[in-house]
Motif scaffolding. Structure first.
Motif, PDB file in Angstrom:
ATOM      1  N   MET A 144       0.847  -1.171   0.000  1.00 61.91           N
ATOM      2  CA  MET A 144       0.000   0.000   0.000  1.00 61.91           C
ATOM      3  C   MET A 144       0.894   1.235   0.000  1.00 61.91           C
ATOM      4  O   MET A 144       1.863   1.318   0.734  1.00 61.91           O
ATOM      5  N   ASN A 145       0.546   2.195  -0.837  1.00 65.51           N
ATOM      6  CA  ASN A 145       1.219   3.492  -0.907  1.00 65.51           C
ATOM      7  C   ASN A 145       0.163   4.583  -0.811  1.00 65.51           C
ATOM      8  O   ASN A 145      -0.837   4.541  -1.539  1.00 65.51           O
ATOM      9  N   ILE A 146       0.400   5.537   0.071  1.00 67.13           N
ATOM     10  CA  ILE A 146      -0.518   6.668   0.245  1.00 67.13           C
ATOM     11  C   ILE A 146       0.311   7.934   0.312  1.00 67.13           C
ATOM     12  O   ILE A 146       1.377   7.957   0.934  1.00 67.13           O
ATOM     13  N   ALA A 147      -0.182   8.994  -0.306  1.00 69.26           N
ATOM     14  CA  ALA A 147       0.475  10.294  -0.240  1.00 69.26           C
ATOM     15  C   ALA A 147      -0.578  11.368  -0.010  1.00 69.26           C
ATOM     16  O   ALA A 147      -1.709  11.260  -0.476  1.00 69.26           O
ATOM     17  N   SER A 148      -0.181  12.388   0.737  1.00 74.81           N
ATOM     18  CA  SER A 148      -1.034  13.548   0.958  1.00 74.81           C
ATOM     19  C   SER A 148      -0.343  14.748   0.323  1.00 74.81           C
ATOM     20  O   SER A 148       0.849  14.969   0.526  1.00 74.81           O
ATOM     21  N   LEU A 149      -1.112  15.512  -0.444  1.00 77.53           N
ATOM     22  CA  LEU A 149      -0.568  16.646  -1.178  1.00 77.53           C
ATOM     23  C   LEU A 149      -1.307  17.919  -0.805  1.00 77.53           C
ATOM     24  O   LEU A 149      -2.502  17.891  -0.519  1.00 77.53           O
ATOM     25  N   VAL A 150      -0.601  19.038  -0.859  1.00 78.88           N
ATOM     26  CA  VAL A 150      -1.226  20.351  -0.743  1.00 78.88           C
ATOM     27  C   VAL A 150      -1.057  21.023  -2.100  1.00 78.88           C
ATOM     28  O   VAL A 150       0.069  21.224  -2.570  1.00 78.88           O
ATOM     29  N   VAL A 151      -2.182  21.326  -2.727  1.00 83.10           N
ATOM     30  CA  VAL A 151      -2.190  21.943  -4.054  1.00 83.10           C
ATOM     31  C   VAL A 151      -2.512  23.415  -3.897  1.00 83.10           C
ATOM     32  O   VAL A 151      -3.462  23.792  -3.214  1.00 83.10           O
ATOM     33  N   ARG A 152      -1.713  24.254  -4.520  1.00 85.81           N
ATOM     34  CA  ARG A 152      -1.955  25.694  -4.504  1.00 85.81           C
ATOM     35  C   ARG A 152      -2.571  26.060  -5.845  1.00 85.81           C
ATOM     36  O   ARG A 152      -2.058  25.687  -6.910  1.00 85.81           O
ATOM     37  N   ALA A 153      -3.693  26.778  -5.799  1.00 88.27           N
ATOM     38  CA  ALA A 153      -4.390  27.188  -7.022  1.00 88.27           C
ATOM     39  C   ALA A 153      -5.229  28.423  -6.724  1.00 88.27           C
ATOM     40  O   ALA A 153      -5.507  28.731  -5.564  1.00 88.27           O
ATOM     41  N   LYS A 154      -5.633  29.099  -7.770  1.00 92.27           N
ATOM     42  CA  LYS A 154      -6.552  30.225  -7.599  1.00 92.27           C
ATOM     43  C   LYS A 154      -7.925  29.655  -7.259  1.00 92.27           C
ATOM     44  O   LYS A 154      -8.368  28.688  -7.895  1.00 92.27           O
ATOM     45  N   PRO A 155      -8.601  30.216  -6.269  1.00 93.30           N
ATOM     46  CA  PRO A 155      -9.907  29.684  -5.852  1.00 93.30           C
ATOM     47  C   PRO A 155     -10.923  29.562  -6.992  1.00 93.30           C
ATOM     48  O   PRO A 155     -11.736  28.644  -6.983  1.00 93.30           O
ATOM     49  N   GLU A 156     -10.857  30.425  -7.969  1.00 93.53           N
ATOM     50  CA  GLU A 156     -11.813  30.340  -9.080  1.00 93.53           C
ATOM     51  C   GLU A 156     -11.582  29.096  -9.943  1.00 93.53           C
ATOM     52  O   GLU A 156     -12.434  28.738 -10.752  1.00 93.53           O
ATOM     53  N   HIS A 157     -10.452  28.416  -9.760  1.00 96.06           N
ATOM     54  CA  HIS A 157     -10.160  27.189 -10.515  1.00 96.06           C
ATOM     55  C   HIS A 157     -10.385  25.918  -9.701  1.00 96.06           C
ATOM     56  O   HIS A 157     -10.170  24.819 -10.211  1.00 96.06           O
ATOM     57  N   PHE A 158     -10.811  26.048  -8.446  1.00 93.13           N
ATOM     58  CA  PHE A 158     -10.999  24.878  -7.587  1.00 93.13           C
ATOM     59  C   PHE A 158     -11.988  23.874  -8.185  1.00 93.13           C
ATOM     60  O   PHE A 158     -11.718  22.681  -8.201  1.00 93.13           O
ATOM     61  N   ALA A 159     -13.115  24.320  -8.660  1.00 91.52           N
ATOM     62  CA  ALA A 159     -14.133  23.398  -9.192  1.00 91.52           C
ATOM     63  C   ALA A 159     -13.586  22.633 -10.396  1.00 91.52           C
ATOM     64  O   ALA A 159     -13.786  21.419 -10.512  1.00 91.52           O
ATOM     65  N   LEU A 160     -12.884  23.322 -11.277  1.00 91.94           N
ATOM     66  CA  LEU A 160     -12.297  22.670 -12.448  1.00 91.94           C
ATOM     67  C   LEU A 160     -11.238  21.653 -12.029  1.00 91.94           C
ATOM     68  O   LEU A 160     -11.201  20.531 -12.540  1.00 91.94           O
ATOM     69  N   LEU A 161     -10.393  22.018 -11.069  1.00 90.18           N
ATOM     70  CA  LEU A 161      -9.371  21.093 -10.598  1.00 90.18           C
ATOM     71  C   LEU A 161      -9.988  19.866  -9.944  1.00 90.18           C
ATOM     72  O   LEU A 161      -9.540  18.740 -10.174  1.00 90.18           O
ATOM     73  N   GLU A 162     -11.011  20.068  -9.124  1.00 88.60           N
ATOM     74  CA  GLU A 162     -11.667  18.924  -8.491  1.00 88.60           C
ATOM     75  C   GLU A 162     -12.237  17.972  -9.537  1.00 88.60           C
ATOM     76  O   GLU A 162     -12.142  16.748  -9.395  1.00 88.60           O
ATOM     77  N   GLU A 163     -12.804  18.523 -10.588  1.00 77.65           N
ATOM     78  CA  GLU A 163     -13.341  17.682 -11.665  1.00 77.65           C
ATOM     79  C   GLU A 163     -12.217  16.910 -12.362  1.00 77.65           C
ATOM     80  O   GLU A 163     -12.342  15.713 -12.630  1.00 77.65           O
ATOM     81  N   LEU A 164     -11.108  17.575 -12.633  1.00 75.26           N
ATOM     82  CA  LEU A 164      -9.967  16.914 -13.250  1.00 75.26           C
ATOM     83  C   LEU A 164      -9.412  15.816 -12.351  1.00 75.26           C
ATOM     84  O   LEU A 164      -9.100  14.719 -12.805  1.00 75.26           O
ATOM     85  N   TYR A 165      -9.302  16.105 -11.059  1.00 75.68           N
ATOM     86  CA  TYR A 165      -8.731  15.150 -10.113  1.00 75.68           C
ATOM     87  C   TYR A 165      -9.613  13.919  -9.936  1.00 75.68           C
ATOM     88  O   TYR A 165      -9.101  12.837  -9.672  1.00 75.68           O
ATOM     89  N   ARG A 166     -10.916  14.063 -10.102  1.00 78.15           N
ATOM     90  CA  ARG A 166     -11.810  12.897 -10.018  1.00 78.15           C
ATOM     91  C   ARG A 166     -11.494  11.864 -11.092  1.00 78.15           C
ATOM     92  O   ARG A 166     -11.777  10.682 -10.931  1.00 78.15           O
ATOM     93  N   GLY A 167     -10.904  12.303 -12.185  1.00 75.22           N
ATOM     94  CA  GLY A 167     -10.562  11.403 -13.277  1.00 75.22           C
ATOM     95  C   GLY A 167      -9.204  10.735 -13.144  1.00 75.22           C
ATOM     96  O   GLY A 167      -8.835   9.910 -13.965  1.00 75.22           O
ATOM     97  N   ILE A 168      -8.447  11.089 -12.111  1.00 77.84           N
ATOM     98  CA  ILE A 168      -7.124  10.506 -11.898  1.00 77.84           C
ATOM     99  C   ILE A 168      -7.264   9.347 -10.912  1.00 77.84           C
ATOM    100  O   ILE A 168      -7.805   9.528  -9.813  1.00 77.84           O
ATOM    101  N   PRO A 169      -6.781   8.170 -11.264  1.00 77.73           N
ATOM    102  CA  PRO A 169      -6.930   7.006 -10.378  1.00 77.73           C
ATOM    103  C   PRO A 169      -6.324   7.238  -8.988  1.00 77.73           C
ATOM    104  O   PRO A 169      -5.198   7.707  -8.864  1.00 77.73           O
ATOM    105  N   GLY A 170      -7.103   6.898  -7.954  1.00 84.31           N
ATOM    106  CA  GLY A 170      -6.636   6.959  -6.581  1.00 84.31           C
ATOM    107  C   GLY A 170      -6.624   8.327  -5.942  1.00 84.31           C
ATOM    108  O   GLY A 170      -6.196   8.476  -4.802  1.00 84.31           O
ATOM    109  N   VAL A 171      -7.091   9.352  -6.642  1.00 81.86           N
ATOM    110  CA  VAL A 171      -7.028  10.730  -6.130  1.00 81.86           C
ATOM    111  C   VAL A 171      -8.362  11.116  -5.508  1.00 81.86           C
ATOM    112  O   VAL A 171      -9.423  10.844  -6.062  1.00 81.86           O
TER     113      VAL A 171
END
Length: 84
Positions: free
Chosen positions: A1-28
């Protein structure tokens, strides 16, 4: 098992788009976000057919992700080789 925690810095107006993109990445999974500071907390877990390293790279290369910091990483690989 491998687990990682990340802190992503982004402009708040892009949060919804990033969350949608991240849903498509396996294990994220997105666990939290702070619009005042522009931070998102994301975890990555390995699974059948993909590695955490590939998913971490995909998170960091996503459009609108300004920076990604690895906050925590855990692996149980090799634990059976350790002596008590």
């Amino acid at each position: 098992m491998n687990i990682a925690s990340l802190v992503v810095r982004a402009k708040p107006e892009h949060f919804a788009l990033l969350e949608e993109l991240y849903r498509g990445i396996p294990g994220v999974e997105v666990h939290g976000r702070c619009e005042q500071t522009g931070h998102m907390v994301v975890t990555v877990e390995d699974g059948e057919g993909y590695a955490t390293t590939d998913s971490i790279l995909a998170v960091s290369m996503a459009e609108h992700a300004l920076s990604v910091t690895l906050a925590y990483e855990y692996t149980d690989e090799g634990l059976e080789l350790q002596e008590a």
